[in-house]
Design an enzyme around this catalytic site. Structure first.
Site, PDB file in Angstrom:
ATOM      1  N   HIS A  74       0.904  -1.137   0.003  1.00 27.77           N
ATOM      2  CA  HIS A  74       0.055   0.085   0.159  1.00 27.77           C
ATOM      3  C   HIS A  74       0.825   1.191   0.031  1.00 27.77           C
ATOM      4  O   HIS A  74       0.641   2.149  -0.870  1.00 27.77           O
ATOM      5  CB  HIS A  74      -0.881  -0.001   1.274  1.00 27.77           C
ATOM      6  CG  HIS A  74      -1.927  -1.007   1.392  1.00 27.77           C
ATOM      7  ND1 HIS A  74      -2.722  -1.448   2.590  1.00 27.77           N
ATOM      8  CD2 HIS A  74      -2.094  -2.101   0.490  1.00 27.77           C
ATOM      9  CE1 HIS A  74      -3.465  -2.382   2.067  1.00 27.77           C
ATOM     10  NE2 HIS A  74      -3.130  -2.883   0.966  1.00 27.77           N
ATOM     11  N   TYR A 134       1.376   4.561  -3.082  1.00 29.20           N
ATOM     12  CA  TYR A 134       1.265   5.968  -2.967  1.00 29.20           C
ATOM     13  C   TYR A 134       2.473   6.758  -3.629  1.00 29.20           C
ATOM     14  O   TYR A 134       2.289   7.576  -4.336  1.00 29.20           O
ATOM     15  CB  TYR A 134       1.311   6.410  -1.398  1.00 29.20           C
ATOM     16  CG  TYR A 134      -0.021   5.837  -0.667  1.00 29.20           C
ATOM     17  CD1 TYR A 134      -1.127   5.452  -1.285  1.00 29.20           C
ATOM     18  CD2 TYR A 134       0.266   5.252   0.603  1.00 29.20           C
ATOM     19  CE1 TYR A 134      -2.349   4.872  -0.494  1.00 29.20           C
ATOM     20  CE2 TYR A 134      -0.785   4.671   1.273  1.00 29.20           C
ATOM     21  CZ  TYR A 134      -2.037   4.488   0.552  1.00 29.20           C
ATOM     22  OH  TYR A 134      -3.126   3.902   1.308  1.00 29.20           O
ATOM     23  N   GLU A 155      -7.501   0.961  10.212  1.00 26.87           N
ATOM     24  CA  GLU A 155      -7.791  -0.241   9.085  1.00 26.87           C
ATOM     25  C   GLU A 155      -9.564   0.118   8.745  1.00 26.87           C
ATOM     26  O   GLU A 155      -9.890   0.170   7.805  1.00 26.87           O
ATOM     27  CB  GLU A 155      -7.966  -1.484   9.558  1.00 26.87           C
ATOM     28  CG  GLU A 155      -6.544  -2.027  10.058  1.00 26.87           C
ATOM     29  CD  GLU A 155      -5.425  -2.181   8.938  1.00 26.87           C
ATOM     30  OE1 GLU A 155      -5.649  -1.653   7.943  1.00 26.87           O
ATOM     31  OE2 GLU A 155      -4.468  -2.883   9.157  1.00 26.87           O
TER      32      GLU A 155
END
Length: 347
Positions: free
Chosen positions: A123, A127, A187
């Site tokens: 993840h 970005y 989360e």
């Protein structure tokens, strides 16, 4: 409450049983037989997590490269700030998942947290990948500095930072439970104003590559949140001395404070973005908080927000309660693998 420090789990202890006697502070040989674990259904969770495997550079960003300069100034600003936010959450989450696994004496938890840590690393890489597609290195660096310098973001992350660091300094069962609370918030709620921004762009057929990437991240986070909720419940059940009114109030207080900070952040970053109703966004944040509390075995604290007020989001991501969306059938957001970085050969 007792504050005994936990020791890191030994790698191998052949005299101990293979099936762990406790999630934290228990005894286990360190040998994992998925057919003989204390919580057998966690194998299905492990399989679902592994089944979500994907890589950032398999998402075609060529259309986003062309579209980014055409976004409004407000959209470009929010895009960079939200990427900055997401990166400040996922980078430490990789380390926190690994730290939890170091103290887990159940090898099934160690394995599941290893997969979660790997996915959080992907993840964070994503970005960097999306920013490298659309802005210069200087602008990329500015976005990644936000978590260190933006006052609203620093305030929003202050409690999370404090709790995660307290777990490093004092690895107790209490701090593991509190860290799991903040992991659940991270989360299941902290990401969602950011996710909504990218899905709102996709609704307007803008930055579809980015929203596709966000969908994969969102899908992972849903599974992470589900497991963290179960791990919290199981840890509390194994350590009933913490299952007190005082600790429950601590959880509710920190959820309420986190919701208020998330709404403040969303008002700050989304105020000038066309297509997002800030009042609806605040309701969605409360809805997500209720959902995470239910997963943790606790009561909802926002009785007026038990239904999703932003139902259009369901078209963009898997969810536990409704019909699952097949990413690969969404023609506007196709998962297109590219052989060259960011699909620049398609320009």
């Amino acid at each position: 409450m007792p504050r005994a420090m936990l020791e890191k789990a030994k790698t191998l202890e052949p005299l101990h049983p293979n099936k762990s006697t406790g999630l934290f502070g228990g005894k286990s040989s360190g040998i994992l037989n998925w057919n003989d674990i204390a919580y057998p259904h966690w194998y299905k969770m492990y399989k679902r997590l592994v089944g979500n495997y994907w890589q950032a550079d398999e998402v075609n960003m060529s259309s986003d490269v062309k579209q980014f300069p055409t976004l409004t100034e407000e959209e470009r600003d929010a895009y960079l700030k939200i990427i900055g936010l997401l990166s400040t959450l996922d980078a430490p989450q990789t380390r926190t998942a690994l730290l939890i696994s170091l103290y887990a004496t159940d090898p099934s938890v160690q394995s599941i947290m290893a997969v979660i840590a790997q996915q959080e690393a992907v993840h964070n890489e994503s970005y960097s990948y999306v920013l490298s597609s659309v802005v210069s290195l200087d602008e990329q660096n500015k976005a990644f500095q936000l978590g260190r310098v933006d006052e609203v973001l620093l305030k929003r992350n202050e409690n999370l930072t404090k709790q995660y660091n307290e777990f490093v300094e004092e690895p107790t069962v209490e701090n593991i439970l509190k860290t799991l609370v903040y992991t659940s918030l991270l989360e299941g709620m902290f990401f969602y104003s950011g996710f909504a921004f990218f899905y709102n762009l996709a609704r307007q057929n803008k930055m579809v590559g980015t929203s596709t990437m966000i969908s994969y991240i969102n899908r992972d986070e849903l599974e992470h949140g589900r497991f963290i909720g179960e791990l919290f419940r199981a840890t509390l059940a194994e350590n009933p001395e913490y299952n007190t009114a005082e600790f429950t109030d601590w959880v509710y207080d920190h959820f309420r404070e986190s919701v208020d900070l998330e709404i403040e952040w969303s008002n700050y970053v989304l105020a000038e973005v066309e297509g997002i109703d800030l009042e609806e966004m605040a309701g969605y944040i409360k809805y997500r908080a209720n959902k995470m509390l239910r997963l943790m075995g606790l009561s909802e604290i926002y009785p007026q927000h038990v239904d999703n007020p932003m139902k259009w989001i369901r078209a963009y991501v898997d969810n536990f309660d409704g019909t699952k969306t097949d990413f690969f059938e969404q023609k506007s957001r196709q998962y297109t693998k590219t052989s060259d970085l960011n699909g620049f050969d398609d320009l």
